[in-house]
Scaffold this motif. Structure first.
Motif, PDB file in Angstrom:
ATOM      1  N   UNK A 151     -17.468  -4.660  -6.274  1.00 55.16           N
ATOM      2  CA  UNK A 151     -16.882  -5.364  -5.142  1.00 55.16           C
ATOM      3  C   UNK A 151     -17.993  -5.961  -4.276  1.00 55.16           C
ATOM      4  N   UNK A 152     -17.609  -6.755  -3.310  1.00 51.15           N
ATOM      5  CA  UNK A 152     -18.583  -7.296  -2.359  1.00 51.15           C
ATOM      6  C   UNK A 152     -19.209  -6.129  -1.602  1.00 51.15           C
ATOM      7  N   UNK A 153     -20.517  -6.107  -1.458  1.00 58.71           N
ATOM      8  CA  UNK A 153     -21.175  -4.980  -0.788  1.00 58.71           C
ATOM      9  C   UNK A 153     -20.539  -4.650   0.565  1.00 58.71           C
ATOM     10  N   UNK A 154     -20.179  -3.383   0.712  1.00 57.68           N
ATOM     11  CA  UNK A 154     -19.596  -2.913   1.970  1.00 57.68           C
ATOM     12  C   UNK A 154     -18.101  -3.102   2.092  1.00 57.68           C
ATOM     13  N   UNK A 155     -17.498  -3.800   1.155  1.00 56.51           N
ATOM     14  CA  UNK A 155     -16.054  -4.057   1.251  1.00 56.51           C
ATOM     15  C   UNK A 155     -15.254  -2.775   1.069  1.00 56.51           C
ATOM     16  N   UNK A 156     -14.178  -2.652   1.845  1.00 52.88           N
ATOM     17  CA  UNK A 156     -13.252  -1.534   1.692  1.00 52.88           C
ATOM     18  C   UNK A 156     -12.001  -2.044   0.988  1.00 52.88           C
ATOM     19  N   UNK A 157     -11.269  -1.134   0.355  1.00 57.28           N
ATOM     20  CA  UNK A 157     -10.087  -1.545  -0.406  1.00 57.28           C
ATOM     21  C   UNK A 157      -8.821  -1.338   0.414  1.00 57.28           C
ATOM     22  N   UNK A 158      -7.935  -2.329   0.354  1.00 58.03           N
ATOM     23  CA  UNK A 158      -6.641  -2.275   1.024  1.00 58.03           C
ATOM     24  C   UNK A 158      -5.573  -2.217  -0.057  1.00 58.03           C
ATOM     25  N   UNK A 159      -4.935  -1.072  -0.200  1.00 55.71           N
ATOM     26  CA  UNK A 159      -3.895  -0.883  -1.207  1.00 55.71           C
ATOM     27  C   UNK A 159      -2.555  -1.287  -0.603  1.00 55.71           C
ATOM     28  N   UNK A 160      -2.021  -2.393  -1.061  1.00 52.73           N
ATOM     29  CA  UNK A 160      -0.800  -2.931  -0.452  1.00 52.73           C
ATOM     30  C   UNK A 160       0.443  -2.125  -0.785  1.00 52.73           C
ATOM     31  N   UNK A 161       0.357  -1.273  -1.784  1.00 58.26           N
ATOM     32  CA  UNK A 161       1.483  -0.402  -2.093  1.00 58.26           C
ATOM     33  C   UNK A 161       1.425   0.912  -1.312  1.00 58.26           C
ATOM     34  N   UNK A 162       0.244   1.255  -0.806  1.00 56.17           N
ATOM     35  CA  UNK A 162       0.075   2.493  -0.056  1.00 56.17           C
ATOM     36  C   UNK A 162       0.134   2.265   1.452  1.00 56.17           C
ATOM     37  N   UNK A 163      -0.461   1.197   1.927  1.00 56.63           N
ATOM     38  CA  UNK A 163      -0.415   0.887   3.358  1.00 56.63           C
ATOM     39  C   UNK A 163       0.863   0.084   3.578  1.00 56.63           C
ATOM     40  N   UNK A 164       1.974   0.800   3.555  1.00 59.58           N
ATOM     41  CA  UNK A 164       3.295   0.175   3.562  1.00 59.58           C
ATOM     42  C   UNK A 164       4.332   1.155   4.098  1.00 59.58           C
ATOM     43  N   UNK A 165       5.471   0.621   4.462  1.00 53.10           N
ATOM     44  CA  UNK A 165       6.614   1.447   4.854  1.00 53.10           C
ATOM     45  C   UNK A 165       7.385   1.784   3.576  1.00 53.10           C
ATOM     46  N   UNK A 166       7.295   3.029   3.145  1.00 56.95           N
ATOM     47  CA  UNK A 166       7.926   3.422   1.882  1.00 56.95           C
ATOM     48  C   UNK A 166       9.365   3.877   2.050  1.00 56.95           C
ATOM     49  N   UNK A 167       9.901   3.760   3.254  1.00 55.67           N
ATOM     50  CA  UNK A 167      11.277   4.202   3.490  1.00 55.67           C
ATOM     51  C   UNK A 167      12.297   3.105   3.229  1.00 55.67           C
ATOM     52  N   UNK A 168      11.854   1.878   3.014  1.00 61.77           N
ATOM     53  CA  UNK A 168      12.786   0.756   2.902  1.00 61.77           C
ATOM     54  C   UNK A 168      13.400   0.612   1.524  1.00 61.77           C
TER      55      UNK A 168
END
Length: 283
Positions: A47-64
């Motif tokens: 990845x780009x040096x220093x980049x953090x990962x954003x998981x769009x399935x995890x950082x989500x409202x899972x109750x919908x």
């Protein structure tokens, strides 16, 4: 009108700012099964040096019961803070090909209160092609504070969408491909009806970039004109599950259009119900 979007930055621009205080990079790569790509695995491999990962399935409202629904501001802020990202940072978001999933996180950051947010032109594929550095070491950021200021008016709910369609009060721009929009192709998710919302216009997400690079503002405007979208009016963007709709939002904002919102449930919600109006064929 400026020639290029003010929200798009080049690999060189990012490379000059890496590791500087107040600057953050997010890998937001997410793919459909048909892409045969795994965003999280690719991030771990490089990845780009220093980049953090954003998981769009995890950082989500899972109750919908819907895929990657917009999370609460509090949950989003906590996840950003754990990744060392503050609402005051200058933030660059990227994905693999350039303009598929990154605009969704760009949009999320902005409606949650971050103001200095950009998308990397060409994505990670272009970054590597230009010979910029790549690292596999996972960053260990210090937790910081992200203070959310949620712009709820930039998100359209199901009930609001139903009222909009009933009244014809706002324009609807659908980012799915023409085949799905017209019901000439089946939806990729089982049990979902095909077609589009009454009154919607088709603006396929793939039309907004070429070879991983975002179109010029003049080219973006031509797309809206051709689709019959009046940029003096309000617009709701939609797609399959709320991800590529943000590409249209990015294009609108690039042209100075601010009277827009994103239908977060998108077709995953509308097309899966049996009490919603659906139209087939061209708009």
């Amino acid at each position: 009108m400026s020639a290029e979007s003010r929200f798009i930055v080049s690999p060189d621009w990012v490379a000059e700012r890496l590791r500087t205080p107040g600057f953050a990079v997010i890998d937001a790569s997410w793919y459909l099964p048909a892409h045969n790509r795994d965003g999280k695995a690719e991030y771990a491999a490089g990845h780009i040096p220093g980049a953090v990962f954003f998981d769009q399935d995890e950082i989500a409202d899972k109750t919908t019961g819907l895929p990657h629904s917009l999370p609460s501001p509090e949950f989003f802020a906590a996840e950003m803070g754990r990744r060392g990202i503050s609402d005051r940072h200058t933030i660059v978001v990227y994905d693999g090909p350039g303009f598929f999933s990154a605009p969704r996180v760009w949009w999320m950051l902005r409606i949650m209160g971050a103001s200095d947010v950009y998308v990397l032109n060409g994505g990670f594929d272009g970054w590597k092609a230009d010979g910029h550095p790549v690292e596999a070491e996972l960053p260990k950021p210090e937790t910081v504070s992200f203070s959310p200021q949620f712009a709820g008016h930039r998100v359209t709910t199901f009930n609001a969408m139903r009222d909009i369609i009933a009244s014809g009060s706002r324009q609807i721009a659908d980012a799915r491909g023409a085949g799905r929009f017209e019901a000439a192709e089946p939806e990729p998710r089982p049990g979902m009806r095909a077609g589009h919302m009454p009154g919607a216009r088709n603006l396929p997400a793939t039309a907004f970039s070429k070879d991983g690079r975002f179109l010029s503002n003049a080219e973006l405007k031509a797309l809206f004109d051709e689709a019959g979208i009046d940029l003096n009016g309000s617009v709701v963007t939609s797609c399959g599950s709320g991800v590529t709709a943000a590409i249209i939002t990015l294009a609108l904002e690039s042209l100075g259009h601010q009277n827009n919102s994103l239908y977060d449930g998108s077709w995953s919600e509308w097309g899966s119900r049996d009490d919603t109006a659906i139209v087939t064929g061209k708009a």
